[in-house]
Design a protein around this motif. Structure first.
Motif, PDB file in Angstrom:
ATOM      1  N   SER A  32       0.834  -1.202   0.000  1.00 49.76           N
ATOM      2  CA  SER A  32       0.000   0.000   0.000  1.00 49.76           C
ATOM      3  C   SER A  32       0.872   1.257   0.000  1.00 49.76           C
ATOM      4  O   SER A  32       0.530   2.248  -0.646  1.00 49.76           O
ATOM      5  CB  SER A  32      -0.966  -0.004   1.184  1.00 49.76           C
ATOM      6  OG  SER A  32      -0.281  -0.155   2.395  1.00 49.76           O
ATOM      7  N   GLU A  67      -5.277  -0.545  -0.430  1.00 51.99           N
ATOM      8  CA  GLU A  67      -4.711  -1.528  -1.351  1.00 51.99           C
ATOM      9  C   GLU A  67      -5.196  -1.293  -2.775  1.00 51.99           C
ATOM     10  O   GLU A  67      -4.981  -2.122  -3.657  1.00 51.99           O
ATOM     11  CB  GLU A  67      -5.057  -2.938  -0.882  1.00 51.99           C
ATOM     12  CG  GLU A  67      -4.371  -3.289   0.426  1.00 51.99           C
ATOM     13  CD  GLU A  67      -4.583  -4.725   0.836  1.00 51.99           C
ATOM     14  OE1 GLU A  67      -5.179  -5.502   0.071  1.00 51.99           O
ATOM     15  OE2 GLU A  67      -4.132  -5.081   1.925  1.00 51.99           O
ATOM     16  N   THR A  82      -2.568  -3.635  -4.942  1.00 48.82           N
ATOM     17  CA  THR A  82      -1.659  -4.678  -4.490  1.00 48.82           C
ATOM     18  C   THR A  82      -2.020  -5.925  -5.293  1.00 48.82           C
ATOM     19  O   THR A  82      -3.104  -6.008  -5.879  1.00 48.82           O
ATOM     20  CB  THR A  82      -1.820  -4.957  -2.982  1.00 48.82           C
ATOM     21  OG1 THR A  82      -3.158  -5.365  -2.725  1.00 48.82           O
ATOM     22  CG2 THR A  82      -1.444  -3.751  -2.132  1.00 48.82           C
TER      23      THR A  82
END
Length: 127
Positions: A32, A67, A82
């Motif tokens: 992140s 994320e 991610t």
């Protein structure tokens, strides 16, 4: 500028997604924090171009610990995920073929509108 991996460019007009900006870009980051660095670096790079008459600067949506972060500017939206979040959402396939009935109805309505137009008109917020 920070670099991600597995960059994917999708011409959303090709899939009659006139409800979205023309270009969808998806990239994977390592964490992140890395996503946040990529997003702020991209936004700064666009601003640093000093494009004459730039009214709308790039917009970053997402927090430092998210994320999934998005940078949008003009006819581009860059989604930064991610690896796990990208796999879970599978955004590229959702753009190409919406799964949900509501999305399909909206897509069909927009396709009808698009067929009535001769030229792509952009999206709200476009200069």
């Amino acid at each position: 500028m920070e670099h991600g991996k597995d960059v994917s460019l999708v011409d959303l007009l090709e899939y009659n997604r006139i409800d979205l900006p023309r270009w969808g870009i998806v990239v994977t980051g390592y964490s992140s924090r890395h996503l946040h660095r990529m997003a702020t670096s991209l936004a700064k790079s666009i601003k640093d171009l000093q494009i004459q008459g730039m009214i709308n600067p790039p917009r970053v949506d997402g927090r430092r610990d998210d994320e999934w972060i998005m940078v949008s500017w003009k006819d581009f939206m860059v989604h930064m995920f991610t690896e796990e979040s990208r796999s879970d959402l599978d955004l590229e396939n959702k753009w190409k073929s919406p799964d949900y009935e509501d999305d399909m109805e909206q897509k069909e309505e927009l396709e009808k509108l698009h067929k009535q137009r001769k030229v792509y008109q952009g999206y709200k917020g476009q200069e």
